[in-house]
Write an enzyme that holds these catalytic residues in place. Structure first.
Site, PDB file in Angstrom:
ATOM      1  N   SER A 305       0.755  -1.216   0.056  1.00 43.38           N
ATOM      2  CA  SER A 305      -0.031   0.016  -0.230  1.00 43.38           C
ATOM      3  C   SER A 305       0.776   1.367  -0.042  1.00 43.38           C
ATOM      4  O   SER A 305       1.565   1.707  -1.009  1.00 43.38           O
ATOM      5  CB  SER A 305      -0.929  -0.088   1.193  1.00 43.38           C
ATOM      6  OG  SER A 305      -1.787  -1.227   0.960  1.00 43.38           O
ATOM      7  N   ASP A 316       9.961   4.824 -10.364  1.00 39.86           N
ATOM      8  CA  ASP A 316       9.466   5.424 -11.791  1.00 39.86           C
ATOM      9  C   ASP A 316      10.410   6.673 -11.922  1.00 39.86           C
ATOM     10  O   ASP A 316      10.398   7.217 -13.256  1.00 39.86           O
ATOM     11  CB  ASP A 316       8.002   5.822 -11.683  1.00 39.86           C
ATOM     12  CG  ASP A 316       7.085   4.525 -12.073  1.00 39.86           C
ATOM     13  OD1 ASP A 316       7.694   3.464 -12.116  1.00 39.86           O
ATOM     14  OD2 ASP A 316       5.930   4.678 -12.079  1.00 39.86           O
ATOM     15  N   LYS A 330      -0.682  -4.287  -3.430  1.00 42.46           N
ATOM     16  CA  LYS A 330      -2.295  -3.658  -3.306  1.00 42.46           C
ATOM     17  C   LYS A 330      -2.198  -2.299  -3.657  1.00 42.46           C
ATOM     18  O   LYS A 330      -1.863  -1.349  -3.184  1.00 42.46           O
ATOM     19  CB  LYS A 330      -2.360  -3.740  -1.629  1.00 42.46           C
ATOM     20  CG  LYS A 330      -3.548  -3.323  -1.259  1.00 42.46           C
ATOM     21  CD  LYS A 330      -4.148  -3.527   0.320  1.00 42.46           C
ATOM     22  CE  LYS A 330      -5.517  -2.967   0.675  1.00 42.46           C
ATOM     23  NZ  LYS A 330      -5.425  -1.355   0.518  1.00 42.46           N
TER      24      LYS A 330
END
Length: 388
Positions: A305, A316, A330
């Site tokens: 999470s 990224d 999740k």
């Protein structure tokens, strides 16, 4: 827009209770006068009529049942039944919190409670230990991650809701709780004293190689603020780089995930928040970041999470090297909705994507450097990477 108590991972769940059934009584006793019309109109419930049907059922129970349960028991049973259907259809993370369960949740987000110091989650009618907090009675007693709690004070966990099980483990400081635990094929019994737990967001220190090391345990309130202050101290002490350890960190508040990522990302996207029937909301870094500090992030299958929001954003954006094993996976956001009687519902209200558009739900984040070994070896590999 998510509320302040939006959660990305939960350590509590509700065991659904079936709604009251009248079929047996009807078959045994036949129809009473006036019931023919009521049963002669089978069909689906139209949109918006659900509350009327539930109210009708409650009124029938009040007026006809020989010894009806209390209004509170009926309503909460109905809510648990609704959540059970919701969990089976499209929201596996939906929960009903009793008033006590909701208080337990609120304690976790503030970081203070009385208990033994474990994160748990439901597993096949039992409770699995997700992590054991350092310097707590549970750690001193010898509980381990992956232990499955089967009995609490000699009572089987299978006969309790998770709310009740957690409430029985917690308790007044100075008292104790007896736990029966399965660990693989072995079974252990523990008597563990309860203590006041000041749930830490992090622990930190400098490695012998002069790298800052921060183990982030959760994303309770002020996690980002505390991390920023610690990184500043490391920089002022001349640290050559940073290791952010998110292993076994099951998440917490959505807003704190954004704040933690913002400690290392100066500007630009951190996470994309996608609601069911609304446009995407892009959360961006808030500036004033330690953008130039070399960074390695440690993750494993217990990183979930909010941990995945942070790891995904840093990966990224090319801001950090991710080391360890694939994360939990999740990618949904839950919101806690308080109800009139101090109980609450937890509902999935959105999904989230990493800045590149990666939906990690069910797949997790693949590390840049896979190290499927002991925690100490993973940490050593992080030091090697920072040393270049």
């Amino acid at each position: 827009m998510p509320r302040s108590q939006t959660l990305l991972f939960a350590v509590l769940a509700a065991v659904a209770v079936a709604l009251v059934s009248f079929a047996g009584g009807l078959l045994a006793g036949g129809l009473n006068d006036g019931e023919t019309d009521r049963l002669a109109r089978p069909g689906s419930i139209a949109e918006g009529e659900g509350s009327e049907v539930i109210a009708d059922a409650l009124e029938q129970i009040r007026s006809t049942a020989v010894d009806p349960p209390t209004e509170q028991a009926l309503v909460r049973g109905a809510l648990r039944g609704i959540v059970k259907v919701l969990k089976k259809s499209d929201d596996p993370y939906a929960l009903f919190y009793s008033p006590q369960g909701y208080r337990n949740f609120q304690e976790l987000t503030t970081g203070k409670f009385s208990g033994i110091g474990v994160w748990v989650r439901p597993r096949s009618g039992r409770l699995e230990v997700v992590s054991v907090l350092p310097q707590t009675p549970a750690r001193r007693a010898g509980l381990e991650r992956g232990d499955v709690i089967t009995r609490i004070d000699e009572l089987p966990v299978s006969g309790m809701s998770p709310d009740e099980a957690v409430a029985r483990i917690k308790g007044r400081e100075g008292t104790s709780v007896d736990l029966t635990v399965d660990r693989g094929s072995d079974t252990f019994s523990y008597t563990i004293p309860r203590a006041s737990i000041d749930l830490p967001n992090l622990k930190a220190g400098l490695t012998p190689e002069r790298f800052g090391y921060v183990r982030l345990f959760g994303f309770a309130r002020h996690a980002g603020e505390q991390l920023r202050a610690q990184v500043r101290r490391f920089v002022e002490a001349g640290a050559k780089g940073m290791i952010l350890d998110l292993r076994d960190n099951g998440g917490g508040l959505f807003s704190e995930g954004v704040d933690v990522a913002s400690v290392f990302i100066e500007n630009g996207e951190v996470v994309v928040y996608r609601e069911k029937d609304s446009g995407d909301v892009v959360y961006e870094a808030e500036g004033d970041a330690f953008q130039d500090v070399p960074l390695v992030v440690l993750v494993n299958s217990g990183s979930a999470s909010a941990s995945e929001i942070v790891a995904g954003a840093l990966q990224d954006r090319g801001r950090a090297i991710i080391v360890g094993t694939r994360t939990y996976g999740k990618g949904s956001v839950q919101e806690i909705v308080p109800l009139l009687d101090s109980s609450a519902l937890k509902l999935t209200t959105a999904t989230y994507l990493t800045p590149s558009g990666h939906d990690i739900n069910g797949s997790g984040i693949e590390p840049d450097v896979v190290v499927d070994a002991s925690a100490s070896i993973q940490r050593s590999r992080a030091v090697e990477i920072l040393n270049g």
